[in-house]
Design a protein around this motif. Structure first.
Motif, PDB file in Angstrom:
ATOM      1  N   PRO A 184      37.952  26.134 -12.023  1.00  0.00           N
ATOM      2  CA  PRO A 184      36.515  25.883 -12.071  1.00  0.00           C
ATOM      3  C   PRO A 184      36.058  25.004 -11.202  1.00  0.00           C
ATOM      4  O   PRO A 184      34.599  24.841 -10.437  1.00  0.00           O
ATOM      5  CB  PRO A 184      36.262  25.481 -13.563  1.00  0.00           C
ATOM      6  CG  PRO A 184      37.345  25.934 -14.157  1.00  0.00           C
ATOM      7  CD  PRO A 184      38.696  26.006 -13.202  1.00  0.00           C
ATOM      8  N   ASP A 185      36.780  24.249 -10.412  1.00  0.00           N
ATOM      9  CA  ASP A 185      36.745  23.123  -9.532  1.00  0.00           C
ATOM     10  C   ASP A 185      36.840  23.292  -8.165  1.00  0.00           C
ATOM     11  O   ASP A 185      36.876  22.562  -7.130  1.00  0.00           O
ATOM     12  CB  ASP A 185      37.026  21.699  -9.932  1.00  0.00           C
ATOM     13  CG  ASP A 185      36.612  21.149 -11.335  1.00  0.00           C
ATOM     14  OD1 ASP A 185      35.300  21.580 -11.597  1.00  0.00           O
ATOM     15  OD2 ASP A 185      37.238  20.649 -12.025  1.00  0.00           O
ATOM     16  N   ASN A 186      37.236  24.638  -7.917  1.00  0.00           N
ATOM     17  CA  ASN A 186      37.554  24.999  -6.666  1.00  0.00           C
ATOM     18  C   ASN A 186      36.259  24.780  -5.769  1.00  0.00           C
ATOM     19  O   ASN A 186      35.393  25.632  -5.681  1.00  0.00           O
ATOM     20  CB  ASN A 186      37.998  26.324  -6.471  1.00  0.00           C
ATOM     21  CG  ASN A 186      38.608  26.909  -5.242  1.00  0.00           C
ATOM     22  OD1 ASN A 186      37.888  26.766  -4.278  1.00  0.00           O
ATOM     23  ND2 ASN A 186      39.729  27.110  -5.296  1.00  0.00           N
ATOM     24  N   TYR A 187      36.505  23.700  -4.595  1.00  0.00           N
ATOM     25  CA  TYR A 187      35.364  23.427  -3.771  1.00  0.00           C
ATOM     26  C   TYR A 187      34.968  24.565  -2.840  1.00  0.00           C
ATOM     27  O   TYR A 187      33.736  24.667  -2.714  1.00  0.00           O
ATOM     28  CB  TYR A 187      35.725  22.059  -2.742  1.00  0.00           C
ATOM     29  CG  TYR A 187      34.879  21.621  -1.711  1.00  0.00           C
ATOM     30  CD1 TYR A 187      33.904  20.856  -2.065  1.00  0.00           C
ATOM     31  CD2 TYR A 187      35.031  22.279  -0.561  1.00  0.00           C
ATOM     32  CE1 TYR A 187      32.806  20.526  -1.176  1.00  0.00           C
ATOM     33  CE2 TYR A 187      34.096  21.859   0.502  1.00  0.00           C
ATOM     34  CZ  TYR A 187      32.886  21.051   0.320  1.00  0.00           C
ATOM     35  OH  TYR A 187      32.278  20.618   1.285  1.00  0.00           O
ATOM     36  N   ALA A 188      36.059  25.186  -2.355  1.00  0.00           N
ATOM     37  CA  ALA A 188      35.598  26.002  -1.242  1.00  0.00           C
ATOM     38  C   ALA A 188      34.825  27.293  -2.025  1.00  0.00           C
ATOM     39  O   ALA A 188      34.010  27.950  -1.556  1.00  0.00           O
ATOM     40  CB  ALA A 188      36.904  26.808  -0.596  1.00  0.00           C
ATOM     41  N   ALA A 189      35.397  27.588  -3.168  1.00  0.00           N
ATOM     42  CA  ALA A 189      34.607  28.904  -3.956  1.00  0.00           C
ATOM     43  C   ALA A 189      33.178  28.389  -4.291  1.00  0.00           C
ATOM     44  O   ALA A 189      32.127  29.071  -4.175  1.00  0.00           O
ATOM     45  CB  ALA A 189      35.499  29.324  -5.082  1.00  0.00           C
ATOM     46  N   LEU A 190      32.974  27.029  -4.760  1.00  0.00           N
ATOM     47  CA  LEU A 190      31.913  26.599  -5.239  1.00  0.00           C
ATOM     48  C   LEU A 190      30.642  26.677  -4.160  1.00  0.00           C
ATOM     49  O   LEU A 190      29.664  27.068  -4.072  1.00  0.00           O
ATOM     50  CB  LEU A 190      31.781  25.332  -5.768  1.00  0.00           C
ATOM     51  CG  LEU A 190      32.469  25.243  -7.050  1.00  0.00           C
ATOM     52  CD1 LEU A 190      32.662  23.913  -7.539  1.00  0.00           C
ATOM     53  CD2 LEU A 190      31.508  25.810  -8.142  1.00  0.00           C
ATOM     54  N   LEU A 191      31.048  26.222  -2.682  1.00  0.00           N
ATOM     55  CA  LEU A 191      30.582  26.030  -1.678  1.00  0.00           C
ATOM     56  C   LEU A 191      30.221  27.691  -1.200  1.00  0.00           C
ATOM     57  O   LEU A 191      29.370  28.088  -0.586  1.00  0.00           O
ATOM     58  CB  LEU A 191      31.344  25.556  -0.647  1.00  0.00           C
ATOM     59  CG  LEU A 191      30.359  25.549   0.887  1.00  0.00           C
ATOM     60  CD1 LEU A 191      29.128  24.888   0.753  1.00  0.00           C
ATOM     61  CD2 LEU A 191      31.134  24.696   1.966  1.00  0.00           C
ATOM     62  N   GLY A 192      31.431  28.479  -1.339  1.00  0.00           N
ATOM     63  CA  GLY A 192      30.967  30.109  -0.889  1.00  0.00           C
ATOM     64  C   GLY A 192      29.936  30.574  -1.597  1.00  0.00           C
ATOM     65  O   GLY A 192      29.060  31.314  -1.177  1.00  0.00           O
ATOM     66  N   VAL A 193      29.888  30.280  -2.980  1.00  0.00           N
ATOM     67  CA  VAL A 193      28.598  31.057  -3.802  1.00  0.00           C
ATOM     68  C   VAL A 193      27.266  30.482  -3.351  1.00  0.00           C
ATOM     69  O   VAL A 193      26.438  31.108  -3.285  1.00  0.00           O
ATOM     70  CB  VAL A 193      28.920  30.469  -5.144  1.00  0.00           C
ATOM     71  CG1 VAL A 193      27.826  30.829  -6.379  1.00  0.00           C
ATOM     72  CG2 VAL A 193      30.262  31.155  -5.735  1.00  0.00           C
ATOM     73  N   ALA A 194      27.112  29.107  -2.981  1.00  0.00           N
ATOM     74  CA  ALA A 194      26.098  28.701  -2.431  1.00  0.00           C
ATOM     75  C   ALA A 194      25.512  29.512  -1.250  1.00  0.00           C
ATOM     76  O   ALA A 194      24.570  29.803  -1.100  1.00  0.00           O
ATOM     77  CB  ALA A 194      25.976  26.909  -2.303  1.00  0.00           C
ATOM     78  N   LEU A 195      26.438  29.587  -0.281  1.00  0.00           N
ATOM     79  CA  LEU A 195      26.228  30.303   0.927  1.00  0.00           C
ATOM     80  C   LEU A 195      26.109  31.563   0.615  1.00  0.00           C
ATOM     81  O   LEU A 195      25.373  32.318   1.591  1.00  0.00           O
ATOM     82  CB  LEU A 195      27.549  30.049   1.853  1.00  0.00           C
ATOM     83  CG  LEU A 195      27.884  28.768   2.190  1.00  0.00           C
ATOM     84  CD1 LEU A 195      29.112  28.503   2.956  1.00  0.00           C
ATOM     85  CD2 LEU A 195      26.757  28.191   3.221  1.00  0.00           C
TER      86      LEU A 195
END
Length: 299
Positions: A184-195
């Protein structure tokens, strides 16, 4: 009995991609030699291992031609040895270091011909395809990896990135969500969703996601920069400049951020501030001649 040698070269694993993909190609310890040594007679195994040891030593000393010759000698000594999958992968790794990636891809093919389900080798080849911009081939490899291990984090992340590049946003979202279920805290995935939302033409959702991410990582200049980009695209230059100010407070030597702010100031007719940023960009290494027209517009 002679101590067994791990036939894989060791490098740092490729970091998770956000906007930029890292280019390192790692080989793992995943094949346990203790399970396969019995396929080769002892004397031959020792000779084979000697060649591998010499190849590894030469590779670490950046004597790449010599390393490949040692690995090929091992292949000649025992052409049917199951460990040749790693030996071909080692050759590929050295060929990447030599700057001959096309040959490396062929060597990875040889390795996968022997061990088609070996995840580290599949990943190394997929990462190389990705770094070369061959997204379709990379996608095939990452999909094979996920067929073997549906929870492979790097494969999910990189496949999501490729789906984004192909504008297959639903597939990208599915991979990101699967990864975030695992981490749940995977930075790259969280940023990827925003992009993903930005690329899908949903700037407000992208901004909302980035704001949550910034609350978690308030000292990350990249996040303010990306939010500024989306704000500028959404016709909110004042907010974009504020976020660029925050990004530059964290990373004051980043000339790309300075240039981005300069152009925004120029667009908003803040000529004095734009000139100041253009001059700062020149101090940080941008050739003055490259900004000649921009400086004229600041008069």
């Amino acid at each position: 009995m002679k101590k067994k040698t791990n036939t894989a070269l060791h490098t740092d694993p490729m970091p998770a991609a956000t906007r930029n993909r890292r280019n390192s190609h790692t080989l793992s310890k995943a094949i346990a030699l203790c399970c396969i040594l019995h396929f080769t007679p002892l004397a031959s195994a020792q000779t084979y291992e000697t060649c591998i040891e010499q190849g590894l030593a030469a590779a670490q000393a950046q004597q790449y031609d010599e390393a490949i010759e040692h690995f090929r000698q091992a292949l000649r000594l025992s052409p049917d040895d199951i460990r040749n999958a790693l030996t071909y992968a080692n050759i590929a790794h050295v060929q990447v270091a030599q700057g001959i990636p096309i040959k490396a891809l062929a060597s990875y093919d040889m390795a996968l011909g022997i061990a088609p389900l070996n995840l580290p080798i599949l990943k190394a080849q997929a990462d190389l395809y990705l770094s070369l911009g061959n997204l379709n081939k990379a996608l095939m490899n990452y999909t094979k990896m996920l067929d073997i291990d549906p929870n492979h984090a790097d494969a999910l992340l990189n496949r999501a990135y490729i789906h984004q590049q192909h504008r297959d946003y639903l597939s990208a979202q599915a991979d990101y969500e699967r990864l975030l279920t695992l981490q749940p805290d995977n930075y790259a995935a969280l940023l990827g969703v925003a992009l993903l939302y930005q690329n899908a033409g949903k700037p407000q959702e992208a901004l909302s996601r980035l704001s949550v991410l910034i609350d978690q990582y308030p000292d990350t200049a990249e996040l303010y920069s990306i939010r500024a980009e989306i704000e500028a695209e959404a016709g909110q230059p004042e907010l974009a400049i504020i976020d660029l100010d925050k990004a530059l407070n964290i990373d004051p030597e980043n000339r790309n951020l300075v240039l981005t702010r300069a152009y925004l100031h120029l667009t908003e007719n803040h000529k004095h501030l734009a000139k100041k940023d253009f001059e700062r960009a020149i101090e940080l290494g941008i050739p003055r001649g490259q900004l000649k027209e921009e400086l004229k517009q600041c008069r």
